[in-house]
Design an enzyme around this catalytic site. Structure first.
Site, PDB file in Angstrom:
ATOM      1  N   GLU A 175       0.805  -1.232   0.000  1.00  0.00           N
ATOM      2  CA  GLU A 175       0.000   0.000   0.000  1.00  0.00           C
ATOM      3  C   GLU A 175       0.841   1.286   0.000  1.00  0.00           C
ATOM      4  O   GLU A 175       0.527   2.234   0.727  1.00  0.00           O
ATOM      5  CB  GLU A 175      -0.961  -0.001   1.193  1.00  0.00           C
ATOM      6  CG  GLU A 175      -2.035  -1.061   1.080  1.00  0.00           C
ATOM      7  CD  GLU A 175      -3.099  -0.958   2.162  1.00  0.00           C
ATOM      8  OE1 GLU A 175      -2.983  -0.101   3.068  1.00  0.00           O
ATOM      9  OE2 GLU A 175      -4.070  -1.751   2.122  1.00  0.00           O
ATOM     10  N   GLU A 294      -5.644  -8.615   0.308  1.00  0.00           N
ATOM     11  CA  GLU A 294      -6.389  -8.123   1.472  1.00  0.00           C
ATOM     12  C   GLU A 294      -7.835  -7.907   1.061  1.00  0.00           C
ATOM     13  O   GLU A 294      -8.109  -7.117   0.156  1.00  0.00           O
ATOM     14  CB  GLU A 294      -5.808  -6.806   2.020  1.00  0.00           C
ATOM     15  CG  GLU A 294      -4.459  -6.943   2.700  1.00  0.00           C
ATOM     16  CD  GLU A 294      -4.012  -5.644   3.381  1.00  0.00           C
ATOM     17  OE1 GLU A 294      -4.898  -4.883   3.837  1.00  0.00           O
ATOM     18  OE2 GLU A 294      -2.797  -5.399   3.447  1.00  0.00           O
TER      19      GLU A 294
END
Length: 507
Positions: A175, A294
């Site tokens: 991320e 995720e």
């Protein structure tokens, strides 16, 4: 009241793709009480000699996880992997700014690898491309995968691990487009770093596969431009691009909440479009695959977080029946894209928006989301068939044309078993008609499992862990190549049919 009805037509020749076994993965991060007081709690009545909670491990084994991603997550972008190896008494305690906690490093890389082997899963390792870079990625790969005769591989041997782990899958950071991330980067900065890191890692071990960081979320202002830019740097060296998605209920609107997996569906389609665009620009023969490493539902936690602790619960939540339905639809969304998604990791496994909840020193039990994952993992291994679906629809303030019936059909060609997963998003029963005529009338009804509750806000607790639990459904009637069944309101369903002409028809 008019009876609602839907239909599902499938052919064994119309295939979306074979489901990767790695679709049934999860995620363990040094976050809150996922590790400490979750999977690892020395002194717990069920803990083994390694400090692993056996009550938790028994529940994890039920899920038949294929892969587990580690050690993060946001935690990775500030983590020194070397802190978690060697004698525990010599390991440093450090602050973790990502989650504002104390990291004692008593559970590290080698403990994780031992734990994954005990639960029967493969490890996916994430390297720190936030505060660190190429050198440290090379070092951890050498420690884990190199046979011996070098500094890091011999250090591993001195720690009692004589054979290399040979970890196959490595994530090139996490991320790094997010402002919440330690050492956030632009797409070009990250793309260049990921490219150079990938080159070195594959020089060290050509057999590994690498996952490049895609956009953190569809709502990011840089989506999907980030993905395009990163792929232009990494397309020739990365094997997959990552996606993340969390579905959260923010208003008292069940109908809209149950429709939210449609946004997850669009995200997958848009990322595939970005991948295929770069493939065209590069004139490449490679089809970029996806790692949805995720994904989950989310709601406000039940326990307040206290920073700068060890193992304090973070996003510890008892999911509602309502959440299990949304989770089930999200799981089906992943299966529908089995032709491109090779890895999927539910996030997170224990105590943080989890499938498994624990009490420190006490019990462990299943959150309701445990069950759709369990059923998909047990009965969803095979080929996804392209179904023709006719369903009544509904509109909300935010969504239109939402199908009430959300199905996926999986065919196991080896066993001849056909499994139909269905979520009923509506508050009324629906008559569902199956058309299996392409299977030659050889299918027989085997089992119907249903997950439902009269209250959508019902939860499981340590004192009442089976308030929400699967039960036998009403079954199905089958005649030749056609079948009928009733889908209960607000329910998750699994219908199993077997290619056994000698089995009696009907319920």
């Amino acid at each position: 009241m008019t009876m609602k009805s839907a239909s599902l037509t499938v052919s064994k020749d119309y295939k979306i793709g074979k489901i990767s076994d790695r679709m049934f993965g999860s995620f363990v991060e040094h976050m809150g009480s996922v590790v400490y007081n979750g999977i690892y709690e020395p002194g717990h009545p069920t803990a083994d000699e390694n400090g692993f909670r056996q009550d938790v491990m028994d529940l994890v084994k039920e899920l038949q996880l294929s892969v587990v991603r580690y050690p993060g997550g946001n935690f990775t972008s500030g983590y020194n992997w070397e802190d978690g190896i060697g004698p525990k008494e010599a390991r440093p305690s450090r602050i973790d700014p990502a989650w504002r906690q104390i990291e004692p490093n008593t559970f590290g890389l080698n403990e994780f690898m031992q734990w994954t082997r005990q639960v029967g899963a493969e490890a996916i390792m994430t390297v720190n491309l936030g505060t660190r870079g190429i050198e440290q990625a090379k070092d951890i790969l050498e420690y884990c995968n190199f046979a011996g005769g070098t500094m890091w591989s011999d250090l591993r041997k001195s720690h009692g691990i004589l054979e290399p782990y040979r970890i196959k899958t490595w994530c090139l950071g996490n991320e790094l487009d997010g402002e919440w991330q330690i050492a956030r980067k632009t797409a070009a900065q990250y793309g260049q770093l990921a490219l150079e890191t990938a080159k070195v890692m594959k020089w060290v071990d050509p057999d590994i596969e690498l996952v490049a960081v895609g956009s953190s979320a569809r709502h990011m202002s840089t989506f999907p431009e980030w993905d395009r830019t990163v792929l232009e740097y990494t397309y020739d060296h990365a094997d997959m691009l990552s996606l993340h998605h969390y579905i959260g209920k923010r208003e008292n609107d069940t109908a809209s909440y149950l429709a939210m997996p449609m946004e997850m569906e669009r995200q997958i389609e848009e990322v595939i479009a970005a991948c295929d665009y770069v493939r065209g620009v590069k004139r490449s023969n490679k089809v970029m695959q996806l790692s949805f490493d995720e994904w989950n539902v989310w709601r406000e936690p039940d326990v307040a977080y206290t920073p700068w602790q060890i193992g304090c619960p973070y996003d510890w939540v008892k999911f509602h029946m309502e959440d299990a339905l949304v989770f089930g639809s999200a799981m089906l969304t992943l299966l529908r894209h089995a032709d491109r998604i090779q890895i999927a990791c539910q996030s997170l496994l224990v105590n943080t928006i989890p499938m498994i909840l624990t009490e420190k020193g006490g019990k462990a039990w299943r959150n309701p989301t445990f069950y759709p994952f369990l059923h998909a993992s047990r009965y969803g291994r095979g080929v996804v068939l392209r179904s023709l679906v006719s369903s009544p629809k509904y509109d909300t303030a935010k969504y239109s044309d939402v199908p009430i019936i959300d199905p996926v059909t999986v065919y196991n060609e080896e066993t001849g078993e056909l499994t139909v997963f269905v979520v009923n998003r509506g508050d009324e029963p629906v008559k569902l008609e199956f058309d299996f005529r392409d299977f030659g009338g050889a299918l027989a009804f085997a089992q119907h499992i249903v997950l439902k509750h009269e209250r959508l806000n019902a939860v499981n607790t340590s004192d009442n862990p089976f308030e929400i639990a699967p039960q036998a459904g009403s079954g199905a009637t089958i005649d030749g190549g056609r079948a009928e069944a009733w889908v209960d309101p607000y329910s998750w369903n699994v219908w199993r049919f077997r290619a056994d002409p000698n089995t009696a028809r009907g319920c």
